[in-house]
Design an enzyme around this catalytic site. Structure first.
Site, short mmCIF file in Angstrom:
data_model
loop_
_atom_site.label_atom_id
_atom_site.label_comp_id
_atom_site.label_asym_id
_atom_site.label_seq_id
_atom_site.Cartn_x
_atom_site.Cartn_y
_atom_site.Cartn_z
N ARG A 50 7.58 11.93 -0.15
CA ARG A 50 6.33 11.23 -0.49
C ARG A 50 5.93 11.55 -1.92
O ARG A 50 5.55 10.69 -2.70
CB ARG A 50 5.19 11.59 0.49
N TYR A 102 -4.79 -14.38 -4.98
CA TYR A 102 -4.13 -14.31 -3.69
C TYR A 102 -5.14 -13.95 -2.58
O TYR A 102 -5.95 -13.03 -2.76
CB TYR A 102 -2.99 -13.28 -3.77
N ASP A 174 -2.32 -8.67 -12.45
CA ASP A 174 -1.31 -8.90 -11.42
C ASP A 174 -0.28 -9.84 -12.04
O ASP A 174 -0.54 -11.02 -12.25
CB ASP A 174 -2.00 -9.52 -10.19
N LYS A 199 8.28 -10.13 -4.42
CA LYS A 199 8.53 -11.48 -4.92
C LYS A 199 9.70 -11.48 -5.91
O LYS A 199 10.80 -11.15 -5.53
CB LYS A 199 7.23 -12.03 -5.51
#
Ligand code: P1T
Length: 390
Positions: A50, A102, A174, A199
């Site tokens: 992590r 979005y 973004d 994406k």
């Protein structure tokens, strides 16, 4: 040295070294959650996956390189990356966000962070002069997408960065739709670049991932703290997939842009189409800004079939055969979506309509197939629509 290479070489080499153990050219997928220590605190740079994992670090170095940043961070999704940015803020702080964005970003703002005391103001930030009036004493962050999802508005990132800097506000962009192939927001003055790496960066619709890239070491440290402390890290296998995707980003993007143009121009000339939203078309209201700040215009576009109602749009997207009807975008295969019922269904209808997301708007993610197959598919479905109504 490898970070001095040109963009198309940095997608392949940026931040990468052959693996120290055997010279593997691709980084091994270190599927270990933990790393042996010789004495407490004595280790080879990794303790627990992590906090840090060598495969994830290889991806994070690549992300920093392609966005011209200093530090990259990889998250388990685009929304997890955004979540980390919003955790920089506290109750009473305000975020100024562009209205068109979005649906999941809107939901994260309104349904998760607003109840925690952060205020969100959604405005049309297309005119930086007017945007200046929307910044108050509590504004800490400006959040932009450009081009926007799904209306394909292009915002002047340089002008917004100047405004943000003059008012002591962070600017986050973004960059999911454009990718660093088309624009590099840090070079335009943004503080934080965010990606849904699901994406174009991943590029093959086989991974969900998110990314942040920054230049300022202090900001990088605060975000790295949040990445570890909240824990929404990207796993090693997924990190490998995104890294592999990035190596072909420039070649894929070139074809996405070519096919995007072919589809946009075809639809713009089609008698059954009312309007096409693609920033490469000269009649797009932001065409000049797009020309100034982007290398090309990308493979995302939206359109409205002439006289169509909600049911007609649903019928049209369902009739497509080469385009797959699906959420998401940016993969090698072409996808079609109906924002009102899919990606933007989490935005109340009145809000959605304010940013132009009408009931009959159709969004296309134009892939890298043969463009003629895509045009024929659209021709067939548009013909079926007009036939069905007569
Ligand atoms: O899905 P995720 O990786 O969590 O990323 C969220 C996200 C953030 N920003 C933009 C501009 C996005 O397009 C997305 C995800 N979008 C879709 C799934 C979609 O079909 O539009």
């Amino acid at each position: 040295m490898k970070n001095d290479l040109r963009f198309n070489s940095r997608t392949i080499h940026g931040g990468q070294q052959p693996d120290a153990a055997y010279g593997a050219v691709m980084p091994p997928v270190y599927l270990s959650s933990t790393f042996a220590q010789t004495a407490p605190g004595q280790h080879k740079g990794y303790e627990y996956s992590r906090s840090g994992n060598p495969t994830r670090h290889a991806l994070e170095a690549s992300l920093a390189s392609i966005e011209n940043g200093a530090s990259g961070l990889a998250f388990s999704s685009g929304l997890a990356a955004m979540d980390a940015v919003l955790k920089l803020l506290g109750p009473g702080d305000e975020v100024l966000a562009n209205r068109d964005l979005y649906g999941g970003s809107y939901r994260l703002f309104r349904r998760v962070f607003e109840p925690l005391g952060i205020r969100f103001r959604f405005e049309d930030l297309g005119k930086p002069g007017e945007a200046a009036n929307c910044i108050g004493p509590k504004t800490r962050l400006i959040w932009l997408e450009s081009p926007t999802n799904p209306m394909m508005n292009v915002l002047d990132i340089g002008a917004m960065a100047e405004l943000a800097r003059s008012r002591g506000v962070l600017l986050a962009v973004d960059n999911t739709f454009a990718t660093p192939y088309l624009q590099q927001p840090l070079d335009l003055g943004a503080d934080i670049v965010m990606h849904s790496a699901t994406k174009y960066l991943g590029g093959h619709s086989d991974v969900v991932a998110g990314a942040l890239v920054v230049r300022d070491p202090e900001l990088a440290g605060r975000l790295a703290f949040l990445q570890n402390a909240s824990g929404a890290v990207l796993g090693p296998m997924d990190s490998y997939l995104v890294l592999r995707g990035i190596k072909t980003l420039h070649v894929r993007m070139q074809r996405h842009c070519e096919n995007g143009r072919a589809v946009a121009e075809y639809l713009a000339g089609h008698p059954g189409v009312e309007h096409v939203f693609w920033p490469g078309l000269p009649n797009h209201p932001d065409h000049e800004i797009a020309k100034k700040q982007m290398r090309d215009f990308g493979g995302m576009l939206s359109f409205i079939p002439k006289g169509a109602r909600y049911e007609d749009a649903v019928k049209l997207v369902s009739a497509l055969q080469v385009f797959t009807l699906a959420e998401s975008l940016g993969g090698v295969e072409s996808l079609a979506g109906h924002p009102a019922s899919m990606t933007h269904a989490s935005i109340p209808r009145e809000e959605r309509l304010k940013s132009g997301v009408t009931d009959s708007l159709i969004r296309l993610s134009v892939g890298i197939e043969d463009a003629d197959d895509l045009l024929e598919d659209l021709a067939r479905s548009l013909a079926a629509l007009s036939f069905g109504r007569s």
